[in-house]
Scaffold this motif. Structure first.
Motif, PDB file in Angstrom:
ATOM      1  N   UNK A   1      11.899  -7.668   9.058  1.00 55.03           N
ATOM      2  CA  UNK A   1      11.918  -6.294   9.561  1.00 55.03           C
ATOM      3  C   UNK A   1      10.726  -5.513   9.035  1.00 55.03           C
ATOM      4  N   UNK A   2      10.329  -5.793   7.798  1.00 54.19           N
ATOM      5  CA  UNK A   2       9.219  -5.064   7.181  1.00 54.19           C
ATOM      6  C   UNK A   2       7.888  -5.396   7.842  1.00 54.19           C
ATOM      7  N   UNK A   3       7.653  -6.685   8.078  1.00 55.60           N
ATOM      8  CA  UNK A   3       6.331  -7.101   8.548  1.00 55.60           C
ATOM      9  C   UNK A   3       6.273  -7.438  10.033  1.00 55.60           C
ATOM     10  N   UNK A   4       7.444  -7.667  10.646  1.00 50.29           N
ATOM     11  CA  UNK A   4       7.439  -7.994  12.071  1.00 50.29           C
ATOM     12  C   UNK A   4       7.376  -6.745  12.925  1.00 50.29           C
TER      13      UNK A   4
ATOM     14  N   UNK B   1      -0.785   1.106  10.441  1.00 52.05           N
ATOM     15  CA  UNK B   1       0.043  -0.098  10.301  1.00 52.05           C
ATOM     16  C   UNK B   1       0.698  -0.160   8.923  1.00 52.05           C
ATOM     17  N   UNK B   2      -0.035   0.265   7.891  1.00 55.37           N
ATOM     18  CA  UNK B   2       0.519   0.263   6.539  1.00 55.37           C
ATOM     19  C   UNK B   2       1.700   1.228   6.441  1.00 55.37           C
ATOM     20  N   UNK B   3       1.557   2.411   7.052  1.00 54.50           N
ATOM     21  CA  UNK B   3       2.652   3.381   7.049  1.00 54.50           C
ATOM     22  C   UNK B   3       3.880   2.845   7.743  1.00 54.50           C
ATOM     23  N   UNK B   4       3.658   2.125   8.849  1.00 52.70           N
ATOM     24  CA  UNK B   4       4.778   1.529   9.572  1.00 52.70           C
ATOM     25  C   UNK B   4       5.503   0.497   8.717  1.00 52.70           C
ATOM     26  N   UNK B   5       4.737  -0.330   8.002  1.00 44.85           N
ATOM     27  CA  UNK B   5       5.322  -1.352   7.139  1.00 44.85           C
ATOM     28  C   UNK B   5       6.143  -0.702   6.025  1.00 44.85           C
TER      29      UNK B   5
END
Length: 287
Positions: free
Chosen positions: A51-54, A3-7
């Motif tokens: 966009x970053x967190x959603x 999840x961190x990488x995705x953010x």
């Protein structure tokens, strides 16, 4: 992917898209933005943050939303350029706050400006007395423009009937010890001339100079890497003599150009005083 990488990836993508859209929307200072441009900036920034967190919403949806919000002010700007009526509707018009020294209370209420806030705007324009104000106008961007009374405005060369040679923008000719040859050539000077000017101010080479700027009159400002290095006493004396001689020359030119006989005589007398001053200082200005 975690999840961190995705953010992180979505954040970088959002920043890139936001940067591209900002460049497309053009350069404009924050204080020059219209109301809707300010709102659009907040909205696009909010979308980029979401966009970053959603992570539960598709990236493409956010990008489309940002593009739509960016295109709207661009379209409106084009319409404004072609229609004065629409521009007045979307941006409003300037509001006169003071005219001929009289404060318009109704207009202050119209723009929701208190007397204290008005005085802050005036003081920011170096005006502390209302009696000094000829006119004050609140522009469409919220800034207040002030025109002072003629009696308190500084006297210019035009007021005195003295023609002044126009100046061009000063140029940086040395930066971080590197000579900017193109700027120097555009000013009409060469390396030998510049090096001589540097020598007069205590520098022996271009590499010793952190910053050097030349104005339209050929005056050179330099800042050395070594801030402890000072010009020698001899060079200071030479510069002083040169400055006095330049002042004398300017006074003589003013004397020739002045139409008023009293002013002409005053400039001539002051030029002679400079000549006398140089003669008296000659023995002290020798190397």
């Amino acid at each position: 992917m975690t999840e961190i990488g995705t953010v992180v990836i979505r954040g970088i993508l959002g920043f890139i898209v936001l940067f591209i859209l900002a460049r497309m929307m053009g350069k404009k200072h924050l204080t020059d933005m219209t109301y809707y441009e300010y709102i659009v900036g907040i909205a696009i920034g909010s979308i980029a943050a979401e966009l970053t967190f959603g992570t539960q919403v598709r990236v493409s949806n956010f990008i489309v939303g940002m593009i739509v919000w960016a295109l709207l002010p661009m379209i409106i700007s084009q319409i404004e350029m072609r229609s004065f009526g629409f521009r007045k509707f979307s941006e409003g018009s300037p509001t006169v706050l003071i005219e001929k020294g009289k404060v318009y209370e109704k207009n202050l209420k119209k723009v929701s400006l208190t007397i204290d806030e008005l005085m802050i705007h005036l003081r920011q324009k170096d005006v502390f007395k209302l009696s000094d104000v000829e006119s004050a106008v609140m522009e469409k961007n919220g800034q207040v423009s002030v025109m002072k009374q003629s009696s308190v405005q500084p006297i210019t060369s035009k007021d005195m009937g003295m023609p002044v040679k126009p100046e061009h923008q000063p140029r940086i000719v040395i930066m971080d010890g590197n000579l900017m040859q193109k700027n120097l050539s555009e000013l009409g000077y060469n390396q030998e001339w510049l090096l001589n000017e540097l020598n007069n101010q205590g520098a022996n080479s271009f590499s010793e100079v952190f910053l050097a700027q030349v104005d339209s009159k050929g005056n050179v400002y330099i800042d050395l890497f070594n801030d402890q290095l000072e010009m020698s006493q001899i060079k200071q004396k030479l510069l002083l003599a040169a400055n006095i001689k330049q002042l004398q020359t300017n006074l003589m030119n003013f004397s020739l150009q002045a139409e008023n006989e009293e002013a002409k005589e005053m400039y001539k007398n002051q030029a002679q005083n400079m000549e006398t001053l140089l003669d008296n200082m000659t023995m002290y200005l020798k190397e």
